[in-house]
Structures are given as C-alpha cells and as structure tokens.
Write a protein that holds these residues in place. Structure first.
Motif, PDB file in Angstrom:
ATOM      1  N   GLU B 243      43.149  41.148  37.374  1.00 43.49           N
ATOM      2  CA  GLU B 243      41.826  40.609  37.680  1.00 43.49           C
ATOM      3  C   GLU B 243      40.886  41.782  37.911  1.00 43.49           C
ATOM      4  OE1 GLU B 243      42.142  37.457  40.601  1.00 43.49           O
ATOM      5  OE2 GLU B 243      43.276  36.262  39.161  1.00 43.49           O
ATOM      6  N   LEU B 267      46.136  41.404  29.721  1.00 49.87           N
ATOM      7  CA  LEU B 267      45.230  40.259  29.765  1.00 49.87           C
ATOM      8  C   LEU B 267      44.388  40.440  31.008  1.00 49.87           C
ATOM      9  CD1 LEU B 267      44.317  37.352  28.972  1.00 49.87           C
ATOM     10  CD2 LEU B 267      46.238  36.504  30.340  1.00 49.87           C
ATOM     11  N   LYS B 268      43.069  40.447  30.824  1.00 47.14           N
ATOM     12  CA  LYS B 268      42.210  40.625  31.988  1.00 47.14           C
ATOM     13  C   LYS B 268      41.236  39.465  32.100  1.00 47.14           C
ATOM     14  CE  LYS B 268      38.808  43.630  34.078  1.00 47.14           C
ATOM     15  NZ  LYS B 268      37.717  42.709  33.711  1.00 47.14           N
ATOM     16  N   VAL B 269      41.134  38.966  33.288  1.00 49.99           N
ATOM     17  CA  VAL B 269      40.211  37.890  33.567  1.00 49.99           C
ATOM     18  C   VAL B 269      38.846  38.492  33.882  1.00 49.99           C
ATOM     19  CG1 VAL B 269      40.328  37.653  36.073  1.00 49.99           C
ATOM     20  CG2 VAL B 269      40.372  35.616  34.640  1.00 49.99           C
ATOM     21  N   GLY B 270      37.796  37.672  33.789  1.00 50.70           N
ATOM     22  CA  GLY B 270      36.476  38.136  34.188  1.00 50.70           C
ATOM     23  C   GLY B 270      35.690  38.758  33.053  1.00 50.70           C
ATOM     24  N   SER B 271      35.988  38.342  31.822  1.00 47.99           N
ATOM     25  CA  SER B 271      35.218  38.864  30.699  1.00 47.99           C
ATOM     26  C   SER B 271      33.837  38.194  30.660  1.00 47.99           C
ATOM     27  CB  SER B 271      35.968  38.661  29.386  1.00 47.99           C
ATOM     28  OG  SER B 271      36.248  37.307  29.171  1.00 47.99           O
ATOM     29  N   THR B 272      33.670  37.113  31.412  1.00 41.80           N
ATOM     30  CA  THR B 272      32.339  36.512  31.553  1.00 41.80           C
ATOM     31  C   THR B 272      32.013  36.438  33.043  1.00 41.80           C
ATOM     32  OG1 THR B 272      33.067  34.210  31.828  1.00 41.80           O
ATOM     33  CG2 THR B 272      32.816  35.016  29.573  1.00 41.80           C
ATOM     34  N   ALA B 274      31.272  33.847  34.694  1.00 40.73           N
ATOM     35  CA  ALA B 274      31.932  32.674  35.273  1.00 40.73           C
ATOM     36  C   ALA B 274      33.342  33.019  35.747  1.00 40.73           C
ATOM     37  CB  ALA B 274      31.972  31.549  34.240  1.00 40.73           C
ATOM     38  N   GLY B 275      34.075  33.750  34.905  1.00 39.06           N
ATOM     39  CA  GLY B 275      35.428  34.151  35.268  1.00 39.06           C
ATOM     40  C   GLY B 275      35.423  35.201  36.368  1.00 39.06           C
ATOM     41  N   ALA B 278      35.014  33.644  39.730  1.00 43.58           N
ATOM     42  CA  ALA B 278      36.247  32.981  40.157  1.00 43.58           C
ATOM     43  C   ALA B 278      37.269  34.005  40.650  1.00 43.58           C
ATOM     44  CB  ALA B 278      36.819  32.155  39.006  1.00 43.58           C
ATOM     45  N   ALA B 279      37.354  35.148  39.957  1.00 43.65           N
ATOM     46  CA  ALA B 279      38.312  36.178  40.347  1.00 43.65           C
ATOM     47  C   ALA B 279      37.941  36.773  41.703  1.00 43.65           C
ATOM     48  CB  ALA B 279      38.368  37.273  39.284  1.00 43.65           C
ATOM     49  N   SER B 281      36.530  35.311  44.199  1.00 48.03           N
ATOM     50  CA  SER B 281      36.892  34.429  45.311  1.00 48.03           C
ATOM     51  C   SER B 281      38.400  34.287  45.412  1.00 48.03           C
ATOM     52  CB  SER B 281      36.248  33.056  45.120  1.00 48.03           C
ATOM     53  OG  SER B 281      36.898  32.352  44.100  1.00 48.03           O
ATOM     54  N   HIS B 282      39.115  34.872  44.501  1.00 46.22           N
ATOM     55  CA  HIS B 282      40.554  34.669  44.442  1.00 46.22           C
ATOM     56  C   HIS B 282      41.317  35.828  45.061  1.00 46.22           C
ATOM     57  CE1 HIS B 282      44.301  34.289  41.738  1.00 46.22           C
ATOM     58  NE2 HIS B 282      44.514  33.784  42.911  1.00 46.22           N
ATOM     59  N   GLY B 306      44.004  37.936  24.526  1.00 45.07           N
ATOM     60  CA  GLY B 306      42.905  37.022  24.827  1.00 45.07           C
ATOM     61  C   GLY B 306      43.325  35.859  25.706  1.00 45.07           C
ATOM     62  N   ASN B 307      44.607  35.578  25.748  1.00 47.02           N
ATOM     63  CA  ASN B 307      45.093  34.519  26.630  1.00 47.02           C
ATOM     64  C   ASN B 307      46.573  34.766  26.928  1.00 47.02           C
ATOM     65  OD1 ASN B 307      46.739  33.324  24.489  1.00 47.02           O
ATOM     66  ND2 ASN B 307      44.786  32.607  23.645  1.00 47.02           N
TER      67      ASN B 307
END
Lengths: 488, 488
Positions: B243, B267-272, B274-275, B278-279, B281-282, B306-307
């Motif tokens: 993340e 794989l990394k979250v937060g490419s937008t 919105a993500g 979310a990261a 707050s996680h 990508g996923n």
C-alpha cells in the motif's frame, strides 16, 4: 418447409402443440432454433465422432421432434433407424445437419434442395476457411441453397443450441445440465463456441437462451440473429464473438436497434495484425480496421470486451441484475486491501466512489467500536468486532443500499464466513433493493467460494472468484448505461 | 534472544539440530521465520477467535518448537498449559505473537522487553492505521522495542508463514495443506495476506517458501524482507503487495539488487485518489504518486501487476518455468478462435509471433490432410483429423518446441481430451525442452480442466483456466527478461 409459410409470428411456447399462435417473433430464421424435425447427414456409430455426438446430444437434451440419421452404410444408430439419403426420409424435413468431409457436402445439399428442406446447418469445414477451391465450393453451396429457398448456418460451425426447445446441433459432447436462461451467445467459430459453451455450462450457473455458432457466415450472419433475438422473449442480453463482420452496415443497424432493449457485449479478434492473420486462415474473415470496429461498437451502444472472461462477466451481471441508475458505487469489504484495490479499479473504469450520507455513517457507527472510521469503502471488520461476523456485513450492506448516494454495490466477502446461514440475509436485501445492482467477490478458501457461489447465485446475486472480474461485471452495467443513456 | 547473537549465517537446515552452521543467510530478521519457541499472548479457548486460531494453526502445521499460550484468565488451552504472563514463561522466549485489543498491547510489549524477547508479531490493529492516538501508540511501541533490541512485525498484520520450518502466526484458519515451494509472498495487509494465502493454498498447486504480512511496518519493512529472501535458498521468486513504501530509497536499492536473481512482481494499491484514500484509512499508508512508483518498478526491474490474479499468474510461471531466452512465441491450439485472440494479446504484450522454420512446417504438413495450411498459431485440428486427437497436439508441440525460431509456447487444449493419458506426452516434452517456457490454457469443461490442471502441474507445466491469465504468465517472463536484460 411449413414453418417458413406459417403465420407470421408464432411463439416457441405454442410451437410443439402445433398451434401457430400469433406471437412477436416473425424472424425468417426462427425455425432453425426449434425445428420440428432434423436430419443428421453423416450419422456415425463411433462414439466421439461428430456424426455420433450430434445424435447423442439431441437425445440427452431431450429433443422432442423427429430425428432422421442419414448414412448409406448402416441400418441403425443409437436405437434409431438410419436413412440411406435425405430423399429416403418420409415426409417433410425441416432442418438438415451436414457433418461430412467438404467434398461430399454439395451433393447432399442438392439432395436437400430437391427434398425442399427448410434449412441447413453445415458443420463441415473446407470452404472459405481454407481459401482456394474452398471459396468456390462455398459460393456454389450458397447458390444451390438460395435457389431452393434454404437458409444456411455455417459452413464450419457447431451451429445451434436452444435449451428451451430443447434443440442442438453442437458436436462437442454436452456433459453438464444445459440451464435455460436469459443470455444469448452468438459466436463465429464453432470450436470456440462449442468449448466456451461447455465452460459456461460447467463453470457458471446462469442459463442460456440461445447459442448460434455462425462459422463462415455464408448465408446467415450476425445481423439476422440479432434481429431474431430482439423478439426472442427468453433473451435478455447478448454475448457476441466475431472474427469478421459480413455486412457492416446491416450489422451496425441491427446492433444499434437491438442493444437499445437488449444489452450486447462483443469480443472481436484481430485487433492486431497477428490476430488478424490467424483469423483470416481460420474462418476466411477479414477482421478490418480495429479502430473502425471500435467506432461501430460505440455507435451501436455495444460494450466491447477484451477477452472471453469479460464476455462472461458481462453475461453474468445482465443475467441477474438491472442496469444501474447511476455510476456511484459503494464498496463493502472485509479486507481494506481489497477495498482500496477495488476503489482504484472502479475509479479507473469511470465509476464514482461517493461519500456516504450522514445517516448511513451514523447507522454504521452506532454498531462499531468508538475508534472506527466509517467511509466508503466500508470496512466490515470494526462492525464485526462489536457485533459479530455476519452482522458486520448485514449492517453495512443494509445501510449503504438504503443510501440515496449509492447506485450499485460491490461486496467483498471473506471465507471466514463459512456457512450458508452466514450469507442468507443477502436474499432479503436483494429483494428490497432490486434497482441497485450488487456483485459479490468471495476472497479466500476456494472450496467455500464454490459453496457461496451456488447459494448467492441461487438468490440472483452474481458471484465472482476474482476482484477484477466482479468489477468487470459492474463496469459492464455502467458502460452499457453510459453508451445508451442518450438513446432511450 | 540467542539467535540474534548466533554466528552470522546459520542455515535453516541445521537450525533445529542446534548447530549454527555458517550458511548464506545472515539476515537480522531470519529468526522470525523459524523461532525456536513462540509465546502467543491473548490465547483463547473460543474456536474462531484469533488467539485460538493462531494456536491451532501452529499445531496443525506441526510446529516443532515450544508453544507458550499466555492469558491470565485460564489454565489450559488445546492441551497446552497457559502462562499468566510473558514473565512467567520459564527460559528464553524468542518470539511473542500479540493478539490483544490495542490498549492492552503496550503493557505486554514492556513485559516482553523485560523478558528480553527476540521479536514481536503484533496482530492487533488500532495503531497508525486508525490515526490520532494510534499514531502515538505505535511510536511508543517502537521506542520500547528498539531500546530492548526487539524486532517488530506489524502492528495490524497476520504476520508470518514458513512452510519449511514449519511455522506460522496466521490467524485465518488454515484448511488445506500448505505446500512448501519456491514462491515468497510479502503483503502489507493482514486480512488480504491471510485470505489470499487461503486462496493460493486451496486453488493453486504451486508451493510457497515464505509469507510475510507486514501491516503498518512500524519496524520491519519490505526492504529487510527482500534482503532476507535474497539469501533464502527456498525462494525462487517474490510476490509483493504494497500500500505504501516506508523507506523509498532502501526499498528501491533492495528490490533492484534482489530482482537480479529473484524475479519480483508487485501489486500496489492507490494508483488513483480513490484507492489512495482507502489505503490511508487502512494501514495509514501514504501511497504516493503512482507515476513515481511506476518508475521505481522499472528501475528496480520489478514486474508490475494490475490485480491480484496477475500476481498469482506471475508466481505460477516462475514456480515452474525458466525465464525465456527471447520473445518469440508459438501458439498451438485446438481452437483457432482462441489462437487468434491469443495472437492479439501476445502481440499487444510485446511478444513476437514468428514464422515457423520450413522444417517445422514440413513435419506438421506430413501429418496433416493436403488442404491444411500450417502457420503460427498452429491449428491442431487438421493434424487430429489425420492422426487422431492427442497425436495432433503431440506432433505440433514436438515440432514447434524443436524450432529455433521459437522461444516459448502457449498450448490451448480442448477438453475433448478427457483422459490423463491423452496429455501424458507433455511430461517428456517439458523435460526435453527445459529452456523453453510452456503455458497451458485448458478450454471447455471445467471438471476436465481441474483434472488436467493437477496432472500437468504435476509435470511442472503451469495450467490456466483463462486465456488472458495464461498469457499474463508468459508475459511476466517476458517483462522480467526485458526489464533485466541489460543488468546481468
């Protein structure tokens, strides 16, 4: 033959009773999907051979019409008498399936013309798909058929499947139960159609309304099948796999008209030169400029799929869910990692991840520990900490579905919910909010996923084993809505 | 504690014998993956509770070290004596797992410091992940641990799994058999790591070498685990889910060095945005600018996924196959529809679909009907028409693997091959061409796919249920090779 002269607009419901009631569907190719009888030319006694599998599929499916196996070299197959030729069959023949080597096909087509057969499904390859003399052979076939008024599916195809009739010409052994449902599948290539059909039958739970493998499209092409499906009461949405389009203008017109009421997703091969070359050697198709096809999809309001799974994800969503009223999605998740990934993917696909209403947040906070931060995506873990595990989902999901800021919802369920009872509340929620599409991704143990899949899809809620596929499904609804918003 | 002062470079093989032989791995965090004993603080007798599941997972896995459940309120759990506190445990404690509400954690950490425990895995959330006072709590935790020389995994994590020791701190009930293998998995988030681990264990066949769920990364972060894995003999390739990265420079340095010998997919979250929200707050992670991270991946020679499925596809390929020698792919297929789609996808991913050698074409033509056109993708159907079904594949595959123009091969197998015997020739082919990566996509009946999956992966050939996933796997090899070609 009689069907072609039957009163316009018979319906399949009254068909087998013999009463031609006036229904909606007056398609000239409708009779091919529900023939009153069928000749199978090239019948075989060898299990696994195409001429044997077609016959056993018809019996297994419970086809109620007469079956006429044709082969001059045998008397009986699968407890049915065999006719030496099409001519020898007593009475009218409505549909003949031809499963013979290419060089024997034309003579049989001439026999069928003499017999005034209504339509042909030509399984055999060796026509425009092989180029050279195959092209001439296909041309001659078409001339014979046209002058006799016979409609032709193929050549080079698995042909048709109608689980409602039930009827099929598929030559791949049908193993599972073919569930009658609301999704039609038009596919250019026989092998692909046949094997993908097997995949859908065995791996998915949604049912099919009609399958048409069109092969070389010598006569019947996509646009006529689309016309037929527009008025097919069983069909709610359409999956389309094409290599080349035969008559671009007619295709665009039909797709544009049909997609207004029945969403269409299309997968097209040949977006690169490498794929185009392969398609050319396969069904003799000219795939054409990919950008042109992309424009056609947009104009026709069709959702374009990038691979076969995207077609299935589309089909699954439309089989169970309505088109969403808007593009605002709530994400309810046991894993905020999955939640954050989902937020990225939804946003990239054009969805909004809205703020939740104060009332929604209050409702969730009341059931959470004091430290919990409530926002979208909604983490079910804090609620579960206070209220227990299934309750965490129920409270969050009830709250977001009642939220006026939310048009659709993705639920990420972890397999610590092991029991059918744990997820049974979702049946009620689905009924209470029929206008808000819901998709479930089950994360964790594969065996529990399989059980939840059966239970939830039994409630009419689509379930996916991968996050990207669940989002594909929701995006299909969104893309369809966006493409068609100004056309209604 | 002793391990931290043990001679540099013990190996896991000699570990339980008590002999600290000088091996390759002198990582300061190595002992966390194979502790000689473990205290579980927050032990519970309630099945399903975290403090119970951790204990039963250790027993189920067959952990050979001493287990010390800690809870002042009970005498015995799962036939083990329970200690009222860490202090009360006789002898040294090497690792303590803390599964308590956040506000109780610091007191236990102080106990552990007094006891001179070697390392902590802190399962509890409620630290930097919740912001506010949680941030200060995490800071204090870190200060206590640092001054006592304790290493910390977490907080807010499932922690560690080492199938070789065997050892785990995972709190999600392990249901299947955890196969020891060659793929390491580093994941930031506990829930995600835990559930994805369950997915891999139950849905895949390849084995894992080490799993590290790092949570908030208060102390141990990705770069140190990468350093450890570089010298972990069991690990061949690494999946990474992040993340936020704690120390960008150290991460880049470690990834760049380790990926030279051990391929890494990330794989990394937060490419937008919105993500990213979310990261945040996680795990309280700042995901950072996605383009910067993209550049980091390129510089470090990491394949970006990508996923989650793309991570698994990468892992599966590297578990079974070598890096390809080049980018030229042959496609051998029962369905030219799938072949053409595959050609599109391969080409878009940067692979070449080369012409086959004249000798290869001759060899296939000799076994095909006269009309057959032989090119790449190779259609097995004509060969099967002359030589029978499994022979079609064998002849085509033997020919293309022997072709000097071909570096790797995609095989599309239809489920008309129902029998294990039908595909057994592939074991020999895989042995004869160990340098040419092979991926199999099984198209059709889902039940036959499952059987073929077991058989072929038993031969060391990766099998996929979707075309795009098989191609993802092959592209992972290609992308790794291209990213690292100039660094060897």
């Amino acid at each position: 033959m009689f069907l072609k002269t039957a009163p316009i607009g018979y319906t399949s419901i009254d068909y087998y009773s013999g009463r031609y009631s006036v229904g909606q569907n007056n398609s000239p190719i409708g009779f091919l999907f529900e023939p009153r009888n069928v000749a199978v030319v090239g019948a075989s006694r060898t299990p696994g051979k195409i001429g044997n599998v077609i016959l056993s599929n018809l019996k297994k499916l419970g086809y109620k019409g007469s079956i006429y196996p044709v082969n001059p070299g045998m008397q009986e197959v699968l407890d049915m008498p065999v006719y030496p030729s099409v001519d020898a069959i007593p009475g009218d023949v409505e549909l003949a399936v031809i499963a013979l080597p290419a060089h024997l096909v034309l003579d049989v087509v001439r026999d069928c013309a003499r017999k005034r057969v209504g339509g042909l499904v030509i399984i055999s390859s060796g026509f425009s798909d092989v180029g050279g003399e195959g092209v001439w052979r296909q041309q001659e076939l078409l001339e014979i058929a046209r002058s006799a008024g016979m409609r032709v599916i193929g050549p080079n195809t698995t042909g048709l499947l109608n689980p409602y009739a039930p009827f099929t010409t598929t030559f791949d052994t049908i193993k599972g139960e073919v569930r009658a449902g609301s999704i039609a599948f038009i596919s250019q290539t026989g092998m692909f159609a046949g094997l993908m059909l097997q995949h859908i039958i065995t791996a998915e739970r949604f049912g099919l309304s009609k399958v048409a493998g069109l092969g070389n499209k010598a006569d019947v092409a996509d646009h006529e099948v689309l016309d037929y499906l527009e008025h097919d009461e069983a069909t709610k949405a359409i999956m389309l796999y094409v290599e080349g389009v035969k008559d671009g203008r007619k295709f665009l017109e039909a797709a544009r008209r049909v997609s207004r009421t029945k969403p269409i997703a299309v997968l097209k091969v040949g977006s690169t030169e490498a794929g185009a070359r392969a398609a050319l050697s396969h069904t003799g198709s000219i795939t054409g400029d990919d950008r042109v096809f992309d424009a056609v999809c947009r104009q026709a309001g069709m959702v374009r799929a990038g691979n076969f799974n995207e077609l299935v994800d589309f089909a699954k969503m439309f089989a169970y869910q309505p088109v969403s009223q808007g593009s605002r999605i709530a994400i309810v998740t046991i894993s905020m990692g999955a939640g954050a990934l989902a937020a990225d993917m939804c946003y990239q696909g054009g969805l909004e991840i809205p703020e939740l209403n104060p009332a929604t947040i209050r409702r969730i906070k009341e059931n959470s520990p004091g430290w919990a931060v409530v926002r979208n995506p909604v983490d079910t873990e804090p609620i579960a900490e206070k209220m227990g595990q299934p309750e965490g989902y129920r409270i969050a999901l009830e709250a977001v579905l009642a939220d006026g800021n939310v048009d659709m919802c993705l639920v990420v369920i972890g397999t610590m919910l092991t029991d059918e009872h744990d997820i049974s509340f979702m049946e009620r929620l689905k009924k209470e909010h029929p206008e808000k599409p819901l998709a479930v991704y089950v994360i964790g143990d594969d065996n529990i996923y399989r059980r939840h899949f059966q239970v939830l899809e039994g409630y009419g809620i689509p379930v996916f084993s991968a996050l990207d596929r669940a989002i594909n499904g929701l995006l299909a609804l969104h893309r369809y809505r966006r493409l068609n918003a100004d056309r209604k």
